[in-house]
Structures are given as structure tokens and as C-alpha cells.
Design an enzyme around this catalytic site. Structure first.
Site, PDB file in Angstrom:
ATOM      1  N   ASP A  18       0.528  14.209  -3.780  1.00 19.89           N
ATOM      2  CA  ASP A  18       1.367  14.024  -3.461  1.00 19.89           C
ATOM      3  C   ASP A  18       1.828  12.807  -4.838  1.00 19.89           C
ATOM      4  O   ASP A  18       2.681  13.494  -5.834  1.00 19.89           O
ATOM      5  CB  ASP A  18       1.220  11.974  -3.135  1.00 19.89           C
ATOM      6  N   ARG A  98      -8.223  -0.216  -0.976  1.00 14.94           N
ATOM      7  CA  ARG A  98      -6.093  -0.490  -1.767  1.00 14.94           C
ATOM      8  C   ARG A  98      -6.172  -2.146  -1.984  1.00 14.94           C
ATOM      9  O   ARG A  98      -5.944  -1.552  -3.362  1.00 14.94           O
ATOM     10  CB  ARG A  98      -5.856   0.340  -0.139  1.00 14.94           C
ATOM     11  N   ASP A 127      -0.948   2.639   3.452  1.00 15.02           N
ATOM     12  CA  ASP A 127      -1.366   2.863   2.738  1.00 15.02           C
ATOM     13  C   ASP A 127      -0.678   2.169   1.691  1.00 15.02           C
ATOM     14  O   ASP A 127      -0.738   1.712   1.245  1.00 15.02           O
ATOM     15  CB  ASP A 127      -1.607   3.890   1.366  1.00 15.02           C
ATOM     16  N   SER A 179      -4.562  16.220   4.388  1.00 19.42           N
ATOM     17  CA  SER A 179      -4.567  15.578   3.797  1.00 19.42           C
ATOM     18  C   SER A 179      -5.615  14.489   3.285  1.00 19.42           C
ATOM     19  O   SER A 179      -6.302  14.108   5.034  1.00 19.42           O
ATOM     20  CB  SER A 179      -3.476  14.258   4.516  1.00 19.42           C
TER      21      SER A 179
END
Length: 406
Positions: A18, A98, A127, A179
Site C-alpha cells: 500500500d 497504531r 487501522d 496482507s
């Protein structure tokens, strides 16, 4: 803010699929802004190798690597461990990292005079919420760019097409295009064959598991490990004192070698859909088990039961991105207070994916062998009759009412 007014962007950069294509995409779609790539070091180890060269080659002006390992461990993971917080059966690996990454993005964006912050989280996942709530806490007026909510790319295959067209080097192929998210605590796997819950994960396929081996491939002999805790926090392994991040690192190796901490779950995402993933959390699984064993003998019944209830709320709070909130501070205070006597040693046997208790000791133990023994003790069993009469009085009165005897 209009796109043409965005001259400098701070990008949350991992070097994965990404964020690798986001740099050229931002250049094309936001009037060629300066891109400052920021990688949060949360213990992903070899994934940081070659990151600067890649970021610069694909159009970033510089790469900033922020060391966030101990902040993540000490400020978030240890309080969650004290609370025994699990989201469903998930040990919150991605969710732990995060908040500290989002906070650092905000700090760097303000220091660099950036016009916006960009992240590569999808519009389907958790996220995006975790990053953006942290950013709003520390840079409330900062515009946020989320390409997955803007661009025409519809799939990871199309991302690979874009990367190939823009000469962006990738470490994956279409066949290994899971992923993944990795940090010191865990590694997640999503996508490809895992999108169908009917498919059994191929744990023994070379390259699938990264933090350890499957239970099938684990040794036939068990490994013993002893973990020391002080006030709910791990402080030593087999008598060797070390900081918490190093304890997790060592337990990852021991657990991984014995096939520990692999789970396959379908979880309920914040945005409402169910998602299937495979998670590797070898060291974390060992720590949670050890901590729970020590709590059994050091925490009183009422406190333990309330903590078990609050653990669900605490896990939800972390999973849903609300770490920087008044509720977190209040619950963390409870976690710390309820763990003040959780001190002692826990011995565990690791064997083919199993974590087997092998002995627990504490100077603050509430366990009394004299009281609970089946042999002779100081406990007067006759006193139980009066207790039962009082405890059962409401039930007896109800029965008398039904019989018309009141």
C-alpha cells in the site's frame, strides 16, 4: 484544504504494498508535493532493511525512522497485559502499535510544517480509525489523506499492476500477496485463500509462518521457561532481568520454536464486517498465560471478577482506536492498582503449541494449603452450616411463600 495547496505531506510508511505505491500516487494526484516518509519502528525488524533507499527511489524527500518499541510495550502492551485484555480471542497486536505511530506522525507533521498526513489503511479496516483518532488527539486541525478512500484502485492485484507500471520494487508476488502487519508483539496474515473461512491455513507451507513453526514441526521435547513479575509487569526470564521489550523478544523465540501462539479467527471489525485472519503471537501468548496464572493466587475474588469484566471494555477501547482517551486513563489506573500484588514467578512448559502451567509462587499469595487441604486443617467445617442458612435464606423464604406458609 484544496489539493493544490498541499505542498508537504507526512506519510506513514512501511514499505509494504500500500504505502509503496502511495508515494508516486500522491505525486501524481496532489500536484507533486514533498513526501516525508515516516516509519515507526515497532519491532518489525528486517522489514526496515532497505526502507530508506526504497522511499527515496520512489519519490520521498527523506525517511524518518522513529523508535517506538519501548513506548508501545511500556505504555500500551504492559497495561493491557495487566488487564488481561483480549478482543474476542485476539491479543490486539496491530491495535497496540497504531496509537504510538499515529502520535508520532502528528508530532513530526507539526515539526516539519506539513500540510497533511497520509496513511495507507483501507476504508474497510480498523487501522484508519486508529491512526486518525491518534492524529486528531495530537494535531486536531491536520488534514488527513487516505488514498484507499479516494483512488480508483480496487484490489491488491491492481496495486501490483500500479507498482509494476511505476517501477516500484516489491518483496511480494501475486501468489504471496497476503496482507500482513508485523511488530514486536505479533504478525497478522489476511487475504488470498484466508478470505474463505472454509480453507485450512497451510501452516507448514514454507514462508507462511514467520515468527515460528507450526505445532506439527515443533520439537518432540518440551521447553521450560520461568517468568518473574513485579506488580503485574514481567521483569525477568529464567532469573535474568531485562526490560519488557527484550522479554517479549526472547519469548518470541522460545514460543515460536515450539509452535506457540498461532490462532485462526473470524473477528468483528469496528466498521461492522467480519474478517478472517491468522495471527502469530508467540511471546505475547506466553506472557498472558503466565500473568493469568499468577493472578489466580494473588488477586482476590471480587477484584479479579470485576477486572475480567473490565478487560472486555479495555480491549474494545484499544481495538477501536480510543487509546488516547479519559476512559483509557481511568481503566489503566485500575489495571495498575489491581496488579500491585501480582508479584512472583511462573514456570511454564511449552510443547507443540501448548502452554502448560508447571508451578507458580508468590510472596503475596492468597492460597492457603492449610485451609484448602483434604487432610487435617485449622478450618472448622461446621461453620459452613450457618453460612449456608443465611446465604440461602431468600430462597427458603420464596419457597415458603409459594407453599403459603409465610
Amino acid at each position: 484544504m484544496k489539493k493544490e495547496n498541499i505542498k508537504k505531506i507526512v506519510l506513514a510508511y512501511s514499505g509494504g504494498l500500500d504505502t509503496s505505491i502511495i508515494i508516486p500516487w500522491l505525486k501524481e494526484n496532489y500536484n507533486n508535493p514533498e513526501i516525508i516518509a515516516v516509519a515507526g519502528n515497532v519491532g518489525q525488524a528486517d522489514e526496515l532493511e532497505g526502507l530508506e533507499e526504497k522511499a527515496l527511489k520512489t519519490g520521498a524527500s527523506k525517511l524518518i525512522v522513529a523508535d517506538l518499541v519501548d513506548e508501545m510495550v511500556d505504555d500500551i502492551i504492559i497495561p493491557a497485559l495487566k488487564m488481561d485484555a483480549k478482543y474476542e480471542t485476539y491479543l490486539l497486536g496491530t491495535a497496540f502499535a497504531r496509537p504510538v505511530i499515529g502520535k508520532k506522525l502528528a508530532e513530526i507533521a507539526l515539526a516539519e510544517g506539513a500540510d497533511a498526513i497520509c496513511h495507507g489503511a483501507t476504508g474497510k479496516g480498523n487501522d484508519q480509525v486508529r491512526f486518525e483518532l491518534a492524529i486528531k488527539r495530537f494535531a486536531p486541525d491536520m488534514p488527513i489523506i487516505a488514498p484507499w478512500r479516494e483512488w480508483d484502485i480496487k484490489s491488491r492485484d491492481e496495486e501490483i499492476d500500479y507498482a509494476e507500471a511505476h517501477n516500484v520494487p516489491l518483496k511480494i508476488s501475486r501468489e504471496t500477496n497476503y496482507s500482513k502487519d508485523k511488530n514486536l508483539w505479533h504478525l497478522s496474515h489476511e487475504g488470498l485463500d484466508l478470505e474463505d473461512p472454509a480453507n485450512e491455513p497451510d501452516y507448514d507451507k514454507p514462508g507462511f509462518l514467520e515468527m515460528g513453526v507450526s505445532p506439527v514441526q515443533a520439537p518432540d521435547e518440551p521447553t521450560y521457561v520461568t517468568i518473574d513479575f513485579e506488580a503485574g509487569a514481567p521483569v525477568a526470564i529464567d532469573g535474568e532481568k531485562m526490560k519488557a521489550s527484550k522479554i517479549i523478544e526472547k519469548l518470541n523465540k522460545l514460543g515460536g520454536a515450539n509452535g506457540i501462539g498461532i490462532i485462526d479467527i473470524v473477528e468483528n471489525r469496528l466498521v461492522g464486517m467480519k474478517d478472517r485472519g491468522v495471527y502469530e503471537t508467540p511471546g505475547g501468548s506466553i506472557l498472558y498465560k503466565a500473568h493469568e496464572q499468577l493472578e489466580m493466587i494473588t488477586v482476590d475474588k471480587d477484584t479479579l471478577h470485576v477486572k475480567q469484566k473490565l478487560a472486555v471494555d479495555y480491549a474494545d477501547l484499544i481495538y477501536n482506536g480510543k487509546w488516547y482517551s479519559p476512559l483509557q486513563e481511568a481503566l489503566t489506573a485500575f489495571a495498575n492498582e489491581s496488579n500491585k500484588f501480582v508479584t512472583g514467578s511462573v514456570k511454564l512448559k511449552l510443547y507443540k503449541g501448548n502452554i502448560i502451567p508447571a508451578g507458580t509462587t508468590s510472596p503475596y499469595s492468597l492460597y492457603s494449603e492449610n485451609l484448602v487441604t483434604f487432610g487435617e486443617s485449622d478450618y472448622d467445617q461446621g461453620q459452613a452450616a450457618g453460612f449456608i442458612n443465611l446465604w440461602g435464606l431468600p430462597i427458603k423464604v420464596q419457597a415458603l411463600r409459594e407453599q403459603g406458609r409465610l
